[in-house]
Design a protein around this motif. Sequence first.
Motif, short mmCIF file in Angstrom:
data_model
loop_
_atom_site.label_atom_id
_atom_site.label_comp_id
_atom_site.label_asym_id
_atom_site.label_seq_id
_atom_site.Cartn_x
_atom_site.Cartn_y
_atom_site.Cartn_z
N MET A 58 -59.71 112.70 -22.70
CA MET A 58 -59.71 112.18 -21.32
C MET A 58 -59.95 113.34 -20.35
O MET A 58 -59.44 114.43 -20.55
N ASP A 59 -60.73 113.06 -19.32
CA ASP A 59 -61.09 114.12 -18.39
C ASP A 59 -60.01 114.25 -17.30
O ASP A 59 -60.23 113.89 -16.16
N CYS A 60 -58.86 114.76 -17.73
CA CYS A 60 -57.73 114.86 -16.79
C CYS A 60 -57.21 116.30 -16.85
O CYS A 60 -56.84 116.78 -17.93
N ILE A 61 -57.18 116.96 -15.70
CA ILE A 61 -56.74 118.37 -15.66
C ILE A 61 -55.33 118.54 -16.22
O ILE A 61 -55.07 119.48 -16.98
N PHE A 62 -54.43 117.63 -15.86
CA PHE A 62 -53.05 117.81 -16.30
C PHE A 62 -52.90 117.53 -17.79
O PHE A 62 -52.10 118.19 -18.47
N CYS A 63 -53.67 116.58 -18.35
CA CYS A 63 -53.65 116.37 -19.81
C CYS A 63 -54.12 117.65 -20.50
O CYS A 63 -53.55 118.05 -21.52
N LYS A 64 -55.12 118.29 -19.93
CA LYS A 64 -55.64 119.53 -20.54
C LYS A 64 -54.61 120.66 -20.44
O LYS A 64 -54.48 121.47 -21.35
N ASN A 75 -47.33 111.76 -21.48
CA ASN A 75 -48.22 110.59 -21.57
C ASN A 75 -48.97 110.44 -20.26
O ASN A 75 -48.37 110.53 -19.20
N HIS A 76 -50.27 110.18 -20.38
CA HIS A 76 -51.06 110.02 -19.16
C HIS A 76 -50.78 108.68 -18.48
O HIS A 76 -50.96 107.63 -19.08
N SER A 77 -50.33 108.74 -17.23
CA SER A 77 -50.29 107.56 -16.35
C SER A 77 -50.92 108.03 -15.06
O SER A 77 -50.60 109.13 -14.58
N ASP A 101 -55.11 112.59 -10.65
CA ASP A 101 -54.69 111.24 -11.07
C ASP A 101 -53.94 111.25 -12.41
O ASP A 101 -54.33 110.54 -13.36
N HIS A 102 -52.93 112.05 -12.47
CA HIS A 102 -51.95 112.03 -13.58
C HIS A 102 -50.61 112.13 -12.86
O HIS A 102 -50.37 113.13 -12.15
N PHE A 103 -49.77 111.12 -13.00
CA PHE A 103 -48.53 111.08 -12.20
C PHE A 103 -47.79 112.42 -12.26
O PHE A 103 -47.66 113.03 -13.32
#
Length: 138
Positions: free
Chosen positions: A1-7, A44-46, A94-96
Motif C-alpha cells: 500500500m502506498d502509505c508513508i506511515f505503513c512504510k 494496522n492501516h486505517s 491518510d493513516h490514522f
Amino acid sequence: MDCIFCKIIEGTIPSYKVYEDDQVYAFLDISQGTKGHTLVVPKNHSASVFDLPEEDAKAIFRVVPKLSNTLKKAFNPIGLNIVSNNEKPYQTVDHFHIHLLPRYEDDELVLSMINRMNDLEQKDYVEVLDAIKVAMKA
Ligand code: 5GP
Ligand code: ZN
C-alpha cells in the motif's frame, strides 16, 4: 500500500522511533511543531478515525499516558496537547494518527478554538444534542 506511515512501520522509510509494541508505533514527527512532537499510529492501516477499529483505538490510547509522561520527564513541558486531524483538508497523511505536542512558554504553536458560548441559547444546545442522539440510534 502506498502509505508513508505503513512504510515507516515496516521500516522501509526510516524514522526516529519512540515506542513500539504489537499494535502501536510511535515516532518523532519530521516537522517538530514543538520539541518532542510525537506521532502515535496503529500498525494496522486505517485511513482515519472514521474507520478505526475499536481494538486499535484501545491500543493507541492505552499507551498515550505512558508516552505523555515520558515526554514530560524528558522535556519538562508546561503542558501537552493531543491532536488528531481527520480527513482533508485537516489530515495530510491518510493513516490514522494522533499528535502528542508538549507545550512550552512562548512556543508559538497555535491551536485555537473560538468560544461561541455567548452566541448560543439553550435551544441551540438541545438542537445539537437531538441531532447527535438521532445519529447515535441510526
Ligand atoms: P496531519 O496533518 O495528517 O495531522 O499530520 C501528518 C504529520 O505527518 C505532519 O505533522 C508531518 O510533518 C508528518 N510527516 C509526514 N511525512 C512524514 C515522514 O515521512 N516522517 C515523519 N516522521 N513524519 C512525517
Ligand atoms: Zn498506512
